[in-house]
Scaffold this motif. Structure first.
Motif, mmCIF file in Angstrom:
data_model
loop_
_atom_site.group_PDB
_atom_site.id
_atom_site.type_symbol
_atom_site.label_atom_id
_atom_site.label_comp_id
_atom_site.label_asym_id
_atom_site.label_seq_id
_atom_site.Cartn_x
_atom_site.Cartn_y
_atom_site.Cartn_z
ATOM 1 N N ILE A 32 0.853 -1.195 0.000
ATOM 2 C CA ILE A 32 0.000 0.000 0.000
ATOM 3 C C ILE A 32 0.885 1.240 0.000
ATOM 4 N N LEU A 33 0.749 2.070 -1.007
ATOM 5 C CA LEU A 33 1.463 3.337 -1.078
ATOM 6 C C LEU A 33 0.489 4.471 -0.787
ATOM 7 N N SER A 34 0.619 5.080 0.370
ATOM 8 C CA SER A 34 -0.217 6.253 0.666
ATOM 9 C C SER A 34 0.259 7.410 -0.202
ATOM 10 N N ILE A 35 -0.684 8.058 -0.863
ATOM 11 C CA ILE A 35 -0.338 9.199 -1.724
ATOM 12 C C ILE A 35 -1.134 10.431 -1.296
ATOM 13 N N ASN A 36 -1.336 10.560 0.003
ATOM 14 C CA ASN A 36 -2.105 11.705 0.507
ATOM 15 C C ASN A 36 -1.377 13.033 0.339
ATOM 16 N N HIS A 37 -0.058 13.008 0.439
ATOM 17 C CA HIS A 37 0.672 14.271 0.612
ATOM 18 C C HIS A 37 1.269 14.797 -0.696
ATOM 19 N N ALA A 38 1.387 16.113 -0.718
ATOM 20 C CA ALA A 38 2.158 16.833 -1.746
ATOM 21 C C ALA A 38 1.634 16.625 -3.164
ATOM 22 N N TRP A 39 0.387 17.016 -3.379
ATOM 23 C CA TRP A 39 -0.179 17.040 -4.721
ATOM 24 C C TRP A 39 -0.061 18.458 -5.307
ATOM 25 N N ARG A 40 0.184 18.523 -6.593
ATOM 26 C CA ARG A 40 0.015 19.781 -7.311
ATOM 27 C C ARG A 40 -1.475 19.972 -7.584
ATOM 28 N N PHE A 41 -1.970 21.187 -7.354
ATOM 29 C CA PHE A 41 -3.411 21.428 -7.486
ATOM 30 C C PHE A 41 -3.658 22.770 -8.171
ATOM 31 N N ARG A 42 -4.719 22.764 -9.018
ATOM 32 C CA ARG A 42 -5.150 24.015 -9.650
ATOM 33 C C ARG A 42 -6.649 23.978 -9.886
ATOM 34 N N PRO A 43 -7.368 25.028 -9.452
ATOM 35 C CA PRO A 43 -8.795 25.120 -9.800
ATOM 36 C C PRO A 43 -8.948 25.321 -11.307
ATOM 37 N N ASP A 44 -10.058 24.857 -11.820
ATOM 38 C CA ASP A 44 -10.347 24.990 -13.257
ATOM 39 C C ASP A 44 -11.774 25.517 -13.418
ATOM 40 N N ILE A 67 -1.114 21.030 -2.278
ATOM 41 C CA ILE A 67 -2.079 20.695 -1.227
ATOM 42 C C ILE A 67 -1.996 19.197 -0.947
ATOM 43 N N ASP A 68 -2.723 18.752 0.084
ATOM 44 C CA ASP A 68 -2.783 17.335 0.438
ATOM 45 C C ASP A 68 -4.145 16.758 0.114
ATOM 46 N N ALA A 69 -4.160 15.488 -0.213
ATOM 47 C CA ALA A 69 -5.413 14.739 -0.190
ATOM 48 C C ALA A 69 -5.722 14.411 1.272
ATOM 49 N N GLY A 70 -6.924 13.929 1.515
ATOM 50 C CA GLY A 70 -7.334 13.672 2.888
ATOM 51 C C GLY A 70 -7.943 14.885 3.561
ATOM 52 N N LYS A 71 -8.020 15.993 2.826
ATOM 53 C CA LYS A 71 -8.636 17.223 3.320
ATOM 54 C C LYS A 71 -9.360 17.881 2.152
ATOM 55 N N THR A 72 -10.368 18.667 2.457
ATOM 56 C CA THR A 72 -11.036 19.406 1.386
ATOM 57 C C THR A 72 -10.106 20.486 0.855
ATOM 58 N N TRP A 73 -10.334 20.884 -0.379
ATOM 59 C CA TRP A 73 -9.512 21.984 -0.897
ATOM 60 C C TRP A 73 -9.902 23.315 -0.257
ATOM 61 N N GLU A 74 -11.148 23.415 0.221
ATOM 62 C CA GLU A 74 -11.567 24.648 0.916
ATOM 63 C C GLU A 74 -10.693 24.918 2.141
ATOM 64 N N TYR A 81 -14.870 27.370 -2.950
ATOM 65 C CA TYR A 81 -14.732 27.059 -4.376
ATOM 66 C C TYR A 81 -15.498 25.785 -4.708
ATOM 67 N N ASP A 82 -16.412 25.870 -5.651
ATOM 68 C CA ASP A 82 -17.128 24.723 -6.194
ATOM 69 C C ASP A 82 -16.833 24.649 -7.683
ATOM 70 N N GLY A 83 -16.810 23.437 -8.198
ATOM 71 C CA GLY A 83 -16.512 23.267 -9.610
ATOM 72 C C GLY A 83 -15.375 22.292 -9.807
ATOM 73 N N VAL A 84 -14.643 22.453 -10.905
ATOM 74 C CA VAL A 84 -13.603 21.504 -11.293
ATOM 75 C C VAL A 84 -12.255 21.923 -10.725
ATOM 76 N N GLY A 85 -11.517 20.953 -10.232
ATOM 77 C CA GLY A 85 -10.140 21.162 -9.790
ATOM 78 C C GLY A 85 -9.297 19.969 -10.201
ATOM 79 N N TRP A 161 -19.772 19.463 -6.734
ATOM 80 C CA TRP A 161 -21.078 20.046 -7.063
ATOM 81 C C TRP A 161 -21.541 21.089 -6.057
ATOM 82 N N GLY A 162 -20.862 21.171 -4.922
ATOM 83 C CA GLY A 162 -21.262 22.134 -3.898
ATOM 84 C C GLY A 162 -20.791 21.672 -2.543
ATOM 85 N N GLY A 163 -20.608 22.617 -1.607
ATOM 86 C CA GLY A 163 -20.088 22.264 -0.297
ATOM 87 C C GLY A 163 -18.609 21.955 -0.381
#
Length: 670
Positions: A32-44, A67-74, A81-85, A161-163
């Motif tokens: 199992i490779l955890s990949i939660n940390h250190a993602w490149r992120f951009r809203p679209d 940013i990290d996975a395991g947390k909301t981008w908000e 921010y709602d929509g595509v990222g 889609w929201g929240g």
């Protein structure tokens, strides 16, 4: 055998099993490779990423945010921010993973997402307007698109889609570690007449193997435990039933730590919630008087079964106080005046989510009340083993009081059935599977048990082509397709009914039901459903040769889920392992392990060659047995034992025969 000697033997067994389990758990964890940390992120916000090919391997994402996975981008700098990222990450895949199945496992993505590997689109999950995967475990097979021994580019396009939005729960790359090298630590059933049942047996172990999970400092769960694996929570209801089949693999599987997860979260006042988050280990809801947030109180039953199987008295000593406190918390917090001393539940809490009950709310639920009686009965047995006569007497009185109340308030003499009690004080007159807990809990006497069995054998009610539906076919809301708990056949309730039948002297019907259940499961496994429009979009894939959450009562097919549109969950081992593992060993092959007494009971009802290899009996013994028919109805039983034990052979129409079996090889002719 002295208590000191028994404890020493258990220590020897655990020492022998520990290296195998430790090696297996280490190998699984390394898969199992955890990949939660250190993602490149951009809203679209204008959804131009597809046009501009943000998924390409050579796309320059160096100016994107981290940013990290395991947390909301908000919560990470993108409020409201709602929509595509888009998320992008480079992942090194070990070279020795080549040739195995590798999946992306996401515990929750809000709300839908696309997966790209090395510039290639692989899979979409989620579908508007109402099929968000925010709380759904989703898997994407990656290995056909990976370069092993190299860095791979993973791009994920999320549409919120929201929240809250984004990859807000854990995400990992998980290799399906082959179980083959470890199979010798599991029992091996022998039934040449039904190789399809044996195939299903091994498939159930494989699915359970791939869902083993590991605790973290953040969640405080056991180092390794068994997980139902359909979302990011652990459930009492699922966990107790997994332990009932997994005990046969206790040399390899982390069986009882699965329940220790719940005891470790118990509040000082005794409360144990029905489910906890696997991200942070917290309770997932706030208990209220209307919804205490509990599941069926089955811990005591399963702990007793584990003790009877292994003879591990030290575990009883440790868990007995926790089980007492839990019972007493329910006594104080899951009863209301409308129930007249009996217990209430909620639809989700009962585990039988959409069972039609009428206005029962905080009155008396038949299943919950009988399950509490079951718990009291097993607490009395535990107290006896632990030598506490005062507590044994207390729990026997508790069981007797509940038994009397249940029979007074919930039994309908005219119908011969236990019903829920409505708030109005009238019985619900809805026949659901929960009533049959009364057989296992010794609440129904012999006469009442006989009448319950009549309902099980009635084709207009529970004796359907696939035994036994969770709602009688005579009910107006019965669904031939299943509709979750409105007619589906479920492994946990079937196991409960079958165990009750066995213990109350209806072994023939128990064996018939077990064979019927395993046969239907095997038929669906061998001939998967072809109507893909009945597969939920988030679960569609290339093939559906699998084990399902529940099954149709009317034909060999999966049952429909809560929406009565799509089939239930796939790869559900989970409690569905009870059929091909526990029912196969116990009811079809006829073995009952009494490890606490160093006895193996074998009920020989089959006329074909059958048996088992490496069955654990007692704290430090494994035995292999094979029965072969001979001339004139004689049976030859070949035995291999590592240690001495007592074999009790039972045959229809004959007195039970107990044989002292010495270590090594031996043969008994009947």
């Amino acid at each position: 055998m002295t208590k000191t000697r028994a404890a020493a033997l258990i220590a020897v067994f655990l020492a022998g099993a520990a290296p195998a389990m430790a090696d297996a758990m280490s190998a699984l964890k390394a898969s199992i490779l955890s990949i939660n940390h250190a993602w490149r992120f951009r809203p679209d916000p204008h959804d131009t990423g597809l046009r501009d090919e943000w998924f390409r391997t050579d796309f320059d994402d160096s100016r994107w945010s981290m940013i990290d996975a395991g947390k909301t981008w908000e919560s990470q700098g993108f409020p409201e921010y709602d929509g595509v990222g888009w998320y992008r990450k480079r992942i090194d895949i070990p070279a020795d993973w080549k040739g195995t199945i590798v999946r992306l496992a996401a515990s929750g993505v809000d709300d839908e997402y696309d997966v790209y590997v090395n510039g290639t689109f692989v899979r979409h999950h989620g579908e508007k307007p109402d099929r968000s995967v925010w709380n759904w475990q989703t898997y994407t097979r990656l290995d056909p698109h990976l370069e092993f021994g190299k860095a791979n580019t993973l791009a994920i396009r999320v549409n919120d889609w929201g929240g809250g939005g984004g990859i807000w729960r854990d995400i990992a790359v998980r290799r399906a570690l082959p179980m083959g090298p470890y199979r010798d630590f599991l029992p091996e059933p022998m039934l040449p007449a039904h190789p399809e049942w044996i195939d299903l047996y091994w498939e159930a172990w494989r699915m359970a193997w791939e869902k083993i999970s590991f605790g973290t400092p953040e969640n405080g769960l056991a180092a390794a435990y068994m997980d139902e694996g359909f979302n990011e929570q652990i459930y009492q209801w699922d966990s107790v039933f997994m332990c009932l089949f997994a005990r046969y693999g206790l040399r390899l599987f982390p069986v009882m730590p699965t329940l220790d997860n719940f005891y470790g979260k118990q509040r000082e006042n005794g409360y144990i919630q029905r489910c906890y988050s696997e991200s942070d280990g917290r309770e997932v809801q706030t208990p209220t008087p209307d919804d205490p947030g509990v599941n069926p109180p089955l811990f005591a039953w399963v702990e007793w079964e584990y003790y009877a199987f292994t003879g591990d008295r030290s575990r009883l000593l440790r868990v007995f106080p926790k089980l007492e406190k839990y019972f007493l918390w329910l006594e104080d917090n899951a009863r209301a005046p409308e129930g007249r001393g009996l217990y209430y539940q909620t639809d989700l809490g009962s585990g039988m989510d959409n069972t039609p009950r009428g206005d029962v709310t905080r009155s008396a639920w038949s299943d919950m009340s009988i399950q509490q009686a079951l718990a009291a009965g097993y607490l009395a047995r535990m107290a006896a083993v632990l030598g506490d006569r005062e507590k044994e007497a207390f729990w026997r009185r508790e069981h007797a009081d509940l038994k009397d109340r249940i029979n007074e308030l919930l039994w309908d003499e005219a119908d011969g059935f236990y019903y829920d009690l409505l708030r109005s004080g009238e019985k619900s007159h809805v026949k659901h599977i929960g009533a049959f807990w009364a057989m296992l809990a010794s609440v129904a006497d012999g006469q009442r048990t006989a009448r319950l069995v009549d309902h099980l054998k009635n084709p207009a009610e529970f004796y359907r082509p696939h035994l036994f539906p969770t709602l009688a076919a005579s009910e107006k809301t019965y669904a031939a397709a299943g509709h979750y708990w409105r007619g589906s056949v479920w492994a946990p309730t079937n196991y409960m009914v079958i165990q009750g039948l066995e213990r109350r002297g209806y072994g023939d019907l128990a064996r018939e039901a077990a064979e019927n259940h395993v046969r239907h499961m095997a038929q669906v496994y061998a001939d998967p459903p072809a109507d893909e429009h009945r597969i939920a979009p988030e679960e569609r894939r290339d093939a559906y040769r699998t084990i399902w959450e529940c099954y149709s009562p009317e034909r060999p097919a999966p049952a429909t889920r809560w929406d009565n549109t799509f089939y239930s969950r796939q790869d559900f081992v989970g409690w569905s392992g009870l059929g091909p593992i526990a029912m196969l060993i116990e009811n079809i092959l006829g073995f009952e392990v009494r490890g606490a007494e160093n006895i193996l009971v074998w009920t020989l009802t089959r006329s074909d060659t059958h048996g088992i290899r490496r069955l654990p009996v007692g704290p430090d013994n494994r035995v292999s047995l094979e029965a072969s028919p001979g001339r004139s109805g004689r049976i030859s039983v070949r035995i291999i034992a590592e240690k001495e034990f007592a074999l009790e052979i039972r045959r229809p129409g004959a007195a039970a025969r107990r044989i002292r079996v010495k270590p090594g090889r031996s043969t008994v002719r009947l």
